[in-house]
Design a protein around this motif. Structure first.
Motif, PDB file in Angstrom:
ATOM      1  N   UNK A 143       0.853  -1.189   0.000  1.00 32.90           N
ATOM      2  CA  UNK A 143       0.000   0.000   0.000  1.00 32.90           C
ATOM      3  C   UNK A 143       0.883   1.231   0.000  1.00 32.90           C
ATOM      4  N   UNK A 144       0.337   2.335  -0.463  1.00 30.71           N
ATOM      5  CA  UNK A 144       1.018   3.628  -0.378  1.00 30.71           C
ATOM      6  C   UNK A 144       0.527   4.361   0.856  1.00 30.71           C
ATOM      7  N   UNK A 145       1.450   4.743   1.723  1.00 26.63           N
ATOM      8  CA  UNK A 145       1.105   5.509   2.916  1.00 26.63           C
ATOM      9  C   UNK A 145       1.513   6.964   2.705  1.00 26.63           C
ATOM     10  N   UNK A 146       0.603   7.883   3.009  1.00 27.37           N
ATOM     11  CA  UNK A 146       0.896   9.305   2.851  1.00 27.37           C
ATOM     12  C   UNK A 146       1.652   9.808   4.076  1.00 27.37           C
ATOM     13  N   UNK A 147       2.748  10.520   3.821  1.00 23.67           N
ATOM     14  CA  UNK A 147       3.505  11.129   4.909  1.00 23.67           C
ATOM     15  C   UNK A 147       2.693  12.292   5.460  1.00 23.67           C
ATOM     16  N   UNK A 148       2.305  12.267   6.736  1.00 28.30           N
ATOM     17  CA  UNK A 148       1.463  13.334   7.291  1.00 28.30           C
ATOM     18  C   UNK A 148       2.076  14.715   7.081  1.00 28.30           C
ATOM     19  N   UNK A 149       1.207  15.662   6.709  1.00 33.25           N
ATOM     20  CA  UNK A 149       1.653  17.031   6.502  1.00 33.25           C
ATOM     21  C   UNK A 149       2.265  17.297   5.149  1.00 33.25           C
ATOM     22  N   UNK A 150       2.283  16.263   4.277  1.00 40.23           N
ATOM     23  CA  UNK A 150       2.856  16.421   2.938  1.00 40.23           C
ATOM     24  C   UNK A 150       1.944  15.738   1.924  1.00 40.23           C
ATOM     25  N   UNK A 151       2.289  15.897   0.640  1.00 40.69           N
ATOM     26  CA  UNK A 151       1.594  15.173  -0.426  1.00 40.69           C
ATOM     27  C   UNK A 151       2.370  13.931  -0.843  1.00 40.69           C
ATOM     28  N   UNK A 152       3.462  13.641  -0.145  1.00 39.94           N
ATOM     29  CA  UNK A 152       4.335  12.522  -0.513  1.00 39.94           C
ATOM     30  C   UNK A 152       3.777  11.197  -0.004  1.00 39.94           C
ATOM     31  N   UNK A 153       4.024  10.154  -0.775  1.00 41.98           N
ATOM     32  CA  UNK A 153       3.612   8.802  -0.406  1.00 41.98           C
ATOM     33  C   UNK A 153       4.821   7.870  -0.443  1.00 41.98           C
ATOM     34  N   UNK A 154       4.785   6.838   0.373  1.00 39.67           N
ATOM     35  CA  UNK A 154       5.816   5.808   0.367  1.00 39.67           C
ATOM     36  C   UNK A 154       5.133   4.444   0.309  1.00 39.67           C
ATOM     37  N   UNK A 179       9.436   9.688   5.475  1.00 43.37           N
ATOM     38  CA  UNK A 179       8.563   8.862   6.302  1.00 43.37           C
ATOM     39  C   UNK A 179       9.322   8.333   7.526  1.00 43.37           C
ATOM     40  N   UNK A 180      10.562   7.919   7.346  1.00 42.26           N
ATOM     41  CA  UNK A 180      11.342   7.399   8.480  1.00 42.26           C
ATOM     42  C   UNK A 180      11.494   8.451   9.572  1.00 42.26           C
ATOM     43  N   UNK A 181      11.748   9.689   9.158  1.00 45.40           N
ATOM     44  CA  UNK A 181      11.908  10.775  10.137  1.00 45.40           C
ATOM     45  C   UNK A 181      10.618  10.990  10.915  1.00 45.40           C
ATOM     46  N   UNK A 194      -3.117   8.077   6.103  1.00 43.66           N
ATOM     47  CA  UNK A 194      -3.958   7.752   4.957  1.00 43.66           C
ATOM     48  C   UNK A 194      -3.257   6.688   4.114  1.00 43.66           C
ATOM     49  N   UNK A 195      -3.982   5.636   3.799  1.00 45.70           N
ATOM     50  CA  UNK A 195      -3.447   4.502   3.054  1.00 45.70           C
ATOM     51  C   UNK A 195      -4.175   4.373   1.727  1.00 45.70           C
ATOM     52  N   UNK A 196      -3.443   4.171   0.638  1.00 44.91           N
ATOM     53  CA  UNK A 196      -4.022   3.909  -0.679  1.00 44.91           C
ATOM     54  C   UNK A 196      -3.553   2.548  -1.163  1.00 44.91           C
ATOM     55  N   UNK A 197      -4.464   1.749  -1.649  1.00 47.43           N
ATOM     56  CA  UNK A 197      -4.082   0.434  -2.144  1.00 47.43           C
ATOM     57  C   UNK A 197      -5.281  -0.503  -2.151  1.00 47.43           C
ATOM     58  N   UNK A 198      -5.012  -1.800  -2.298  1.00 45.56           N
ATOM     59  CA  UNK A 198      -3.695  -2.417  -2.427  1.00 45.56           C
ATOM     60  C   UNK A 198      -3.159  -2.314  -3.851  1.00 45.56           C
ATOM     61  N   UNK A 199      -1.862  -2.589  -3.997  1.00 45.70           N
ATOM     62  CA  UNK A 199      -1.219  -2.563  -5.300  1.00 45.70           C
ATOM     63  C   UNK A 199      -0.206  -3.704  -5.391  1.00 45.70           C
ATOM     64  N   UNK A 200       0.212  -3.999  -6.629  1.00 49.36           N
ATOM     65  CA  UNK A 200       1.318  -4.916  -6.840  1.00 49.36           C
ATOM     66  C   UNK A 200       0.938  -6.270  -7.399  1.00 49.36           C
TER      67      UNK A 200
END
Length: 338
Positions: A143-154, A179-181, A194-200
């Motif tokens: 799944x893609x997890x959104x980094x809180x406070x940003x538009x970035x996903x990991x 995300x690690x920070x 926020x989680x988006x998925x599943x994928x793969x």
């Protein structure tokens, strides 16, 4: 009337699940649930709905013509979704993107239940929420997890199947990573993710022969989800062997889970391999240093690999050098994202 779960895998990596009665076709069930899979005639005459069945049992009937689907194609796993009726849960590859089919990956709002640094290199994350009960995915997917406070996903692989409205991840700790920070800094139970998925397309297929799992570092995550699924099904009728490779002893995580799986499933075994020459583990070096002929079963084996690109390349080279061509070789390459 039996109802089965059908996983539709689209070309862009999005997976959607639908329910399908054994009396209806997969295409009819998809449209009933507002997923517009490719279709034209609905009579088994045009072949527009031709897809590939990757797992499960079904009845194709006989109301279609060779121009739409030949017997050879059927034997190769191709199907017509306008004709097939399920006899079990299915996984079907749809030759179109989710956008063309007017569907999209699911977006869920979850709450952090637990977040811990389980080693210098690994973060364990568990998220929960009422929506998790509705979450369907194939063991091995991500799944893609959104980094809180940003538009970035990991992107992170699920490390467990859903249980008690919660699901877990094993995440590589990337120093300075976005995300690690967050996870090692300000993240705390109760925070929203926020989680988006599943994928793969990396997921466990039906087990019909011996299975060899090769994990590198946090590439262990999809395999613990797969083992969750296998254990819930009562184990495997064929041997399942996992080789888990890391750089140092401190990188080894979830060994207690692997021991529990081994105790619960007689056909499951695992080995730990550590690169560090000073490791306390008996097996030192790389995963390819500890692959044994018996584990390859003269090619009558399904191999799953999740690890960094050099590991994937090393295993591919090893198989070529040994002259072994497995029945199937599924792999997921991952690289750390800042």
């Amino acid at each position: 009337m039996p109802t089965y779960k059908i996983a539709l895998n689209f070309e862009d990596g999005v997976t959607r699940f639908i329910d399908c009665k054994d009396s209806e076709t997969v295409a009819d069930a998809a449209y009933r649930q507002k997923i517009n899979v490719p279709i034209d005639c609905r009579d088994g005459a045009c072949g527009a709905c031709k897809s590939s069945c990757e797992s499960g049992q079904f009845d194709m009937g006989s109301n279609y013509i060779d121009d739409a689907l030949t017997e050879e194609e059927l034997q190769q796993g191709f199907v017509l979704t306008c004709q097939m009726r399920p006899k079990s849960d299915l996984v079907i590859g749809i030759p179109a993107s989710s956008a063309v089919c007017k569907t999209a990956q699911t977006s869920l709002s979850t709450t952090i239940q637990d977040v811990r640094l389980v080693s210098d290199s690994t973060i364990a994350l568990t998220v929960a929420g009422d929506d998790i009960a509705k979450l369907s995915f194939l063991p091995g997917q991500y799944a893609n997890l959104q980094v809180p406070g940003t538009d970035a996903h990991r992107a992170y692989s699920f490390s467990s199947m859903p249980k008690d409205n919660a699901v877990s991840f094993l995440i590589r700790n990337v120093p300075g990573g976005l995300m690690s920070s967050y996870l090692t800094g300000s993240a705390k139970p109760g925070d929203t993710l926020v989680m988006n998925g599943p994928k793969g397309s990396f997921y466990l297929r039906d087990i019909v022969r011996p299975v060899l799992m090769l994990a590198g570092g946090t590439g262990l995550a999809p395999f613990t989800a797969m083992l969750d699924k296998i254990a819930a099904a009562g184990g495997s009728p064929f041997p399942v062997h996992l080789i888990y490779g890391v750089n140092t002893d401190t990188d080894l995580v979830d060994i207690d889970k692997l021991q529990a799986f081994a105790q619960a499933m007689p056909n499951f075994s695992y080995a730990l391999v550590v690169v560090d020459a000073n490791s306390a583990q008996p097996k030192k070096g790389y995963v390819t240093n500890h692959l044994e002929a018996g584990q390859l079963h003269d090619g009558e084996v399904d191999i799953y690999l999740c690890g960094p690109p050099p590991m994937v390349e090393a295993v591919n080279q090893y198989l070529r050098d040994q002259g072994v061509k497995p029945v199937s070789f599924h792999y997921e390459k991952f690289a750390a994202s800042a």
